[in-house]
Design an enzyme around this catalytic site. Structure first.
Site, PDB file in Angstrom:
ATOM      1  N   ASP A   1       0.664  -1.093   0.004  1.00 40.95           N
ATOM      2  CA  ASP A   1      -0.082  -0.007  -0.001  1.00 40.95           C
ATOM      3  C   ASP A   1       0.866   1.155   0.256  1.00 40.95           C
ATOM      4  O   ASP A   1       2.271   1.165   0.376  1.00 40.95           O
ATOM      5  CB  ASP A   1      -0.926   0.105   1.365  1.00 40.95           C
ATOM      6  CG  ASP A   1      -1.661  -1.093   1.203  1.00 40.95           C
ATOM      7  OD1 ASP A   1      -2.186  -1.632   0.114  1.00 40.95           O
ATOM      8  OD2 ASP A   1      -2.476  -1.199   2.397  1.00 40.95           O
TER       9      ASP A   1
HETATM   10  N1  URA Z   1      -1.269  -6.014   3.921  1.00 39.11           N
HETATM   11  C1  URA Z   1      -1.899  -4.680   3.769  1.00 39.11           C
HETATM   12  O1  URA Z   1      -3.026  -4.465   4.431  1.00 39.11           O
HETATM   13  N2  URA Z   1      -1.083  -3.613   3.052  1.00 39.11           N
HETATM   14  C2  URA Z   1       0.135  -3.905   2.469  1.00 39.11           C
HETATM   15  O2  URA Z   1       0.782  -2.888   1.978  1.00 39.11           O
HETATM   16  C3  URA Z   1       0.518  -5.191   2.432  1.00 39.11           C
HETATM   17  C4  URA Z   1      -0.146  -6.290   3.196  1.00 39.11           C
END
Ligand code: URA
Length: 230
Positions: free
Chosen positions: A103
């Site tokens: 993310d």
């Molecule tokens: N899980 C999440 O919620 N975000 C990420 O970036 C990776 C795994």
């Protein structure tokens, strides 16, 4: 491999541009300038310089980036710059792509490669490549929550049950969570499913590869071989 072919394969531009770099004396090996674009050079363990900057030769590039916040893994980012903007032009010319996504607000270990087969291998759910996330939780993580995460939780807006492969409490609000899958917002949704909340998320391991402590946010390094990952 011919000198010009080496530079071309490593992303230093068109054949014409690579030829230009060589005849203009900008390509060297161990400080010795090579001016013949057709000189045959062994590529095994090759290190070379372009304009004095040292490069390793890799038939396929595998890059480990310590991703900072506010960068998107998407090739066409919407709100923030792409992680690709953190890499030097030859790697972008080689068209390295993130292996899975983090993310925008997740930091830590992101792999990128121009090896499509490796990318597919490492992201395919059947391969069960472990990914370890260091979760900073809003509330203290309870034994009950850890048990639930290990037993499996149902993600919101989905019928799927996902299990943590491992959960290690590092501090009362810090949890190292290992998962095999890479579903959208998976860790955040898993924590939400046990009535907690992710405040910050860092990926600290991918397969066997651990995020090096010396690698600062935004910095990258080569991964020598897929055998270092799985
Ligand atoms: N899980 C999440 O919620 N975000 C990420 O970036 C990776 C795994």
């Amino acid at each position: 491999m011919q000198a010009e072919q080496i530079l071309f394969s490593q992303g230093f531009g068109s054949r014409h541009e690579c030829l230009g770099l060589i005849v203009n004396g900008r390509f060297s090996i161990d400080g010795t300038v090579i001016k013949d674009p057709f000189e045959d050079i062994p590529t095994e363990n090759l290190t070379f310089e372009v304009d004095g900057r040292s490069w390793r030769y890799f038939e396929k590039a595998i890059i480990l980036l310590n991703k900072p916040e506010h960068y998107e893994c998407s090739i066409k980012p919407l709100h923030h710059p792409s992680v690709l903007s953190l890499l030097p032009p030859p790697l972008r010319v080689r068209n390295v792509q993130p292996i899975g996504r983090l993310d925008e607000d997740t930091t830590g270990l992101l792999l990128l490669t121009d090896d499509g087969k490796l990318n597919h291998r490492l992201t395919h759910p059947k391969r069960k490549v472990p990914k370890v996330y260091r979760v900073s939780a809003k509330h203290p993580v309870t034994d009950k929550q850890i048990r639930q995460l290990l037993d499996g939780v149902k993600l919101a807006d989905s019928d799927e049950i996902v299990k943590a492969a491992d959960c290690k409490l590092v501090d009362e609000k810090i949890l190292d969570l290992t998962i095999f899958q890479g579903k959208y917002h998976q860790v955040k949704r898993m924590l939400a499913a046990v009535s907690n909340r992710v405040e910050a998320l860092q990926r600290i391991q991918f397969g066997k590869l651990v995020l090096p402590e010396t690698l600062k946010l935004g910095e990258w390094t080569w991964v020598n071989s897929p055998a270092d990952i799985y």
